[in-house]
Design a protein around this motif. Structure first.
Motif, mmCIF file in Angstrom:
data_model
loop_
_atom_site.group_PDB
_atom_site.id
_atom_site.type_symbol
_atom_site.label_atom_id
_atom_site.label_comp_id
_atom_site.label_asym_id
_atom_site.label_seq_id
_atom_site.Cartn_x
_atom_site.Cartn_y
_atom_site.Cartn_z
ATOM 1 N N PHE A 263 37.158 19.816 -38.792
ATOM 2 C CA PHE A 263 37.756 18.659 -39.441
ATOM 3 C C PHE A 263 37.381 18.646 -40.915
ATOM 4 O O PHE A 263 36.446 19.324 -41.360
ATOM 5 C CB PHE A 263 37.268 17.360 -38.778
ATOM 6 C CG PHE A 263 35.772 17.167 -38.826
ATOM 7 C CD1 PHE A 263 35.159 16.562 -39.915
ATOM 8 C CD2 PHE A 263 34.973 17.602 -37.775
ATOM 9 C CE1 PHE A 263 33.782 16.392 -39.964
ATOM 10 C CE2 PHE A 263 33.594 17.436 -37.811
ATOM 11 C CZ PHE A 263 32.995 16.831 -38.909
ATOM 12 N N GLY A 264 38.119 17.857 -41.680
ATOM 13 C CA GLY A 264 37.776 17.554 -43.059
ATOM 14 C C GLY A 264 37.468 16.074 -43.176
ATOM 15 O O GLY A 264 38.141 15.244 -42.557
ATOM 16 N N ILE A 265 36.448 15.732 -43.949
ATOM 17 C CA ILE A 265 36.101 14.327 -44.177
ATOM 18 C C ILE A 265 36.114 14.061 -45.676
ATOM 19 O O ILE A 265 35.531 14.812 -46.458
ATOM 20 C CB ILE A 265 34.732 13.965 -43.551
ATOM 21 C CG1 ILE A 265 34.416 12.489 -43.810
ATOM 22 C CG2 ILE A 265 33.620 14.876 -44.039
ATOM 23 C CD1 ILE A 265 33.214 11.980 -43.038
ATOM 24 N N THR A 266 36.826 13.030 -46.076
ATOM 25 C CA THR A 266 36.946 12.662 -47.487
ATOM 26 C C THR A 266 36.433 11.243 -47.689
ATOM 27 O O THR A 266 36.772 10.339 -46.916
ATOM 28 C CB THR A 266 38.411 12.751 -47.953
ATOM 29 O OG1 THR A 266 38.843 14.116 -47.893
ATOM 30 C CG2 THR A 266 38.568 12.248 -49.386
ATOM 31 N N SER A 267 35.612 11.068 -48.713
ATOM 32 C CA SER A 267 35.090 9.737 -49.041
ATOM 33 C C SER A 267 35.637 9.287 -50.390
ATOM 34 O O SER A 267 35.896 10.104 -51.277
ATOM 35 C CB SER A 267 33.563 9.750 -49.090
ATOM 36 O OG SER A 267 33.102 10.512 -50.191
ATOM 37 N N ARG A 268 35.831 7.979 -50.515
ATOM 38 C CA ARG A 268 36.183 7.368 -51.799
ATOM 39 C C ARG A 268 35.143 6.303 -52.094
ATOM 40 O O ARG A 268 34.876 5.438 -51.256
ATOM 41 C CB ARG A 268 37.574 6.737 -51.750
ATOM 42 C CG ARG A 268 37.983 6.136 -53.095
ATOM 43 C CD ARG A 268 39.356 5.523 -53.059
ATOM 44 N NE ARG A 268 39.377 4.268 -52.309
ATOM 45 C CZ ARG A 268 40.452 3.490 -52.204
ATOM 46 N NH1 ARG A 268 41.590 3.868 -52.759
ATOM 47 N NH2 ARG A 268 40.399 2.365 -51.522
ATOM 48 N N ASP A 269 34.545 6.380 -53.266
ATOM 49 C CA ASP A 269 33.497 5.436 -53.651
ATOM 50 C C ASP A 269 33.892 4.733 -54.939
ATOM 51 O O ASP A 269 34.241 5.373 -55.933
ATOM 52 C CB ASP A 269 32.167 6.167 -53.844
ATOM 53 C CG ASP A 269 31.657 6.765 -52.544
ATOM 54 O OD1 ASP A 269 31.351 5.995 -51.626
ATOM 55 O OD2 ASP A 269 31.592 8.003 -52.453
ATOM 56 N N ASP A 270 33.831 3.414 -54.896
ATOM 57 C CA ASP A 270 34.174 2.587 -56.052
ATOM 58 C C ASP A 270 32.963 1.727 -56.388
ATOM 59 O O ASP A 270 32.583 0.843 -55.615
ATOM 60 C CB ASP A 270 35.379 1.708 -55.734
ATOM 61 C CG ASP A 270 35.928 1.004 -56.967
ATOM 62 O OD1 ASP A 270 35.129 0.653 -57.854
ATOM 63 O OD2 ASP A 270 37.154 0.808 -57.030
ATOM 64 N N ALA A 271 32.333 2.022 -57.531
ATOM 65 C CA ALA A 271 31.136 1.282 -57.919
ATOM 66 C C ALA A 271 31.425 -0.191 -58.152
ATOM 67 O O ALA A 271 30.529 -1.034 -58.080
ATOM 68 C CB ALA A 271 30.527 1.898 -59.182
ATOM 69 N N SER A 273 33.531 -2.150 -56.337
ATOM 70 C CA SER A 273 33.860 -2.938 -55.154
ATOM 71 C C SER A 273 33.549 -2.152 -53.889
ATOM 72 O O SER A 273 34.141 -1.093 -53.651
ATOM 73 C CB SER A 273 35.342 -3.329 -55.151
ATOM 74 O OG SER A 273 35.691 -3.956 -53.931
ATOM 75 N N ALA A 274 32.637 -2.687 -53.091
ATOM 76 C CA ALA A 274 32.309 -2.033 -51.828
ATOM 77 C C ALA A 274 33.510 -2.014 -50.891
ATOM 78 O O ALA A 274 33.622 -1.147 -50.024
ATOM 79 C CB ALA A 274 31.134 -2.741 -51.161
ATOM 80 N N LEU A 275 34.434 -2.963 -51.056
ATOM 81 C CA LEU A 275 35.607 -3.026 -50.196
ATOM 82 C C LEU A 275 36.542 -1.845 -50.423
ATOM 83 O O LEU A 275 37.384 -1.545 -49.574
ATOM 84 C CB LEU A 275 36.368 -4.338 -50.436
ATOM 85 C CG LEU A 275 35.633 -5.623 -50.022
ATOM 86 C CD1 LEU A 275 36.469 -6.840 -50.389
ATOM 87 C CD2 LEU A 275 35.333 -5.614 -48.527
ATOM 88 N N LEU A 276 36.410 -1.180 -51.568
ATOM 89 C CA LEU A 276 37.254 -0.028 -51.869
ATOM 90 C C LEU A 276 36.531 1.289 -51.632
ATOM 91 O O LEU A 276 37.023 2.343 -52.018
ATOM 92 C CB LEU A 276 37.739 -0.101 -53.322
ATOM 93 C CG LEU A 276 38.651 -1.288 -53.647
ATOM 94 C CD1 LEU A 276 39.042 -1.272 -55.117
ATOM 95 C CD2 LEU A 276 39.896 -1.271 -52.765
ATOM 96 N N SER A 277 35.366 1.234 -51.013
ATOM 97 C CA SER A 277 34.629 2.443 -50.648
ATOM 98 C C SER A 277 34.860 2.714 -49.168
ATOM 99 O O SER A 277 34.577 1.863 -48.317
ATOM 100 C CB SER A 277 33.133 2.268 -50.932
ATOM 101 O OG SER A 277 32.906 2.091 -52.317
ATOM 102 N N GLU A 278 35.387 3.884 -48.858
ATOM 103 C CA GLU A 278 35.757 4.188 -47.484
ATOM 104 C C GLU A 278 35.788 5.692 -47.284
ATOM 105 O O GLU A 278 35.619 6.469 -48.234
ATOM 106 C CB GLU A 278 37.135 3.595 -47.166
ATOM 107 C CG GLU A 278 38.215 4.049 -48.134
ATOM 108 C CD GLU A 278 39.518 3.284 -47.970
ATOM 109 O OE1 GLU A 278 39.567 2.379 -47.113
ATOM 110 O OE2 GLU A 278 40.476 3.601 -48.682
ATOM 111 N N ALA A 279 36.004 6.106 -46.039
ATOM 112 C CA ALA A 279 36.086 7.530 -45.723
ATOM 113 C C ALA A 279 37.096 7.736 -44.609
ATOM 114 O O ALA A 279 37.349 6.830 -43.801
ATOM 115 C CB ALA A 279 34.720 8.081 -45.316
ATOM 116 N N GLY A 280 37.674 8.923 -44.568
ATOM 117 C CA GLY A 280 38.613 9.282 -43.514
ATOM 118 C C GLY A 280 38.338 10.688 -43.026
ATOM 119 O O GLY A 280 37.878 11.542 -43.793
ATOM 120 N N LEU A 281 38.605 10.931 -41.746
ATOM 121 C CA LEU A 281 38.344 12.229 -41.131
ATOM 122 C C LEU A 281 39.621 12.734 -40.480
ATOM 123 O O LEU A 281 40.292 11.984 -39.756
ATOM 124 C CB LEU A 281 37.215 12.097 -40.104
ATOM 125 C CG LEU A 281 36.704 13.353 -39.410
ATOM 126 C CD1 LEU A 281 35.228 13.192 -39.063
ATOM 127 C CD2 LEU A 281 37.496 13.641 -38.131
#
Length: 294
Positions: A263-271, A273-281
């Motif tokens: 699998f591939g896992i991608t994260s998005r981090d927004d300093a 807003s924690a609500l815009l920090s997420e990951a998908g697999l």
């Protein structure tokens, strides 16, 4: 999934920390009633198949099949592997892949907003049944408990296939314990506009190889999983997302591929807003060999 992946044989807890409940009881010779599926071989009456080593992927009993093209006919596979036993041959045939494909994202400019990173995991679930030859070790893929160990002079290209290099081979004239078993790959990275990277690098080491049962690839040192064995695919272009094709090109894999999943896992981090920090697999896609090996 092997029972030992779900059960801690020492502490008696499963993967989510609950006490184990297994409807699998046996009475080893000279012992009282024991729930042997969570015991090491020595505590299961020295019966390998009654211990927590089995069942495993070695236990498969159904020949591999897959949906072929041209109307979706079901085709039986004979992967042509000089196999250590029927079970891993069947599973290897079902999972054989000439290459794996998936997406990636790597955005590093935090001042412009959120940043992203991607790691890939590529695993070879049946690899140990081919490359790990250690007769007296109950945890080795090839051992006397499974009766699939190879005697002197040890592993050959035929018995390693579809893999290319032994991990452990205690039957060799000079016993091998190299701690890795490497298979060569080639790869091509694209952005979302189908532009190819022109100067890819593979680090550390420079040689494009996958050397473990579970391998981690990252992109321009993204390192989400912080794996100590991760290999980084580095590219000079200002690409922020796209897709990658990894091909298995080892000598023994050239015509039949390797049994691969992942699998591939991608994260998005927004300093901001924690609500815009997420990951998908996302599971990898595969390209099967043009034709199963005869």
């Amino acid at each position: 999934m092997c029972i030992r992946d779900l059960v801690n044989g020492v502490k008696g807890f499963n993967a989510v920390g609950l006490p184990v409940h297994l409807a699998n009881f046996a009475v080893p010779a000279g012992a009282g009633a024991l729930m042997t599926a969570q015991l090491p071989q020595a505590d299961a009456g020295n019966q390998f198949n009654d211990s927590y080593n089995e069942p495993s992927l070695y236990s498969a009993t159904t020949a591999a099949e897959y949906l072929a093209g041209g109307g979706g006919a079901v085709a039986a596979l004979n992967p042509g592997v000089a196999a250590p036993g029927a079970g891993p041959t069947f599973v290897t045939g079902a999972l054989e892949a000439a290459s794996v494909l998936n997406e990636w994202s790597r955005r590093t400019n935090a001042a412009a907003g959120w940043v992203t990173a991607t790691d890939w995991v590529i695993t070879f679930p049946t690899k140990n049944f081919y490359v790990d030859n250690d007769a007296g070790n109950e945890f080795a893929g090839r051992n006397t408990g499974r009766t699939n160990n190879i005697a002197a002079p040890g592993l050959t290209a035929a018995t390693l296939a579809p893999f290319s290099q032994s991990f452990v081979d205690t039957a060799a004239a000079t016993p091998v314990r190299r701690g890795q078993s490497c298979d060569s790959v080639s790869y091509q990275l694209y952005n979302r506009e189908e532009q190819r990277s022109s100067a890819l690098g593979f680090s550390p080491g420079g040689t494009a190889q996958l050397c473990y049962e579970a391998n981690v690839l990252t992109f321009n040192q993204g390192a989400i999983l912080n794996s100590p064995i991760a290999k980084s695919i580095n590219y000079p272009e200002n690409f922020t997302f796209g897709w990658l094709n990894v091909r298995f090109i080892g000598t023994n894999a050239a015509n039949r591929g390797l049994p691969a999943v992942g699998f591939g896992i991608t994260s998005r981090d927004d300093a901001g807003s924690a609500l815009l920090s997420e990951a998908g697999l996302y599971d990898h896609s595969i390209i099967r060999p043009v034709a199963p090996a005869p």
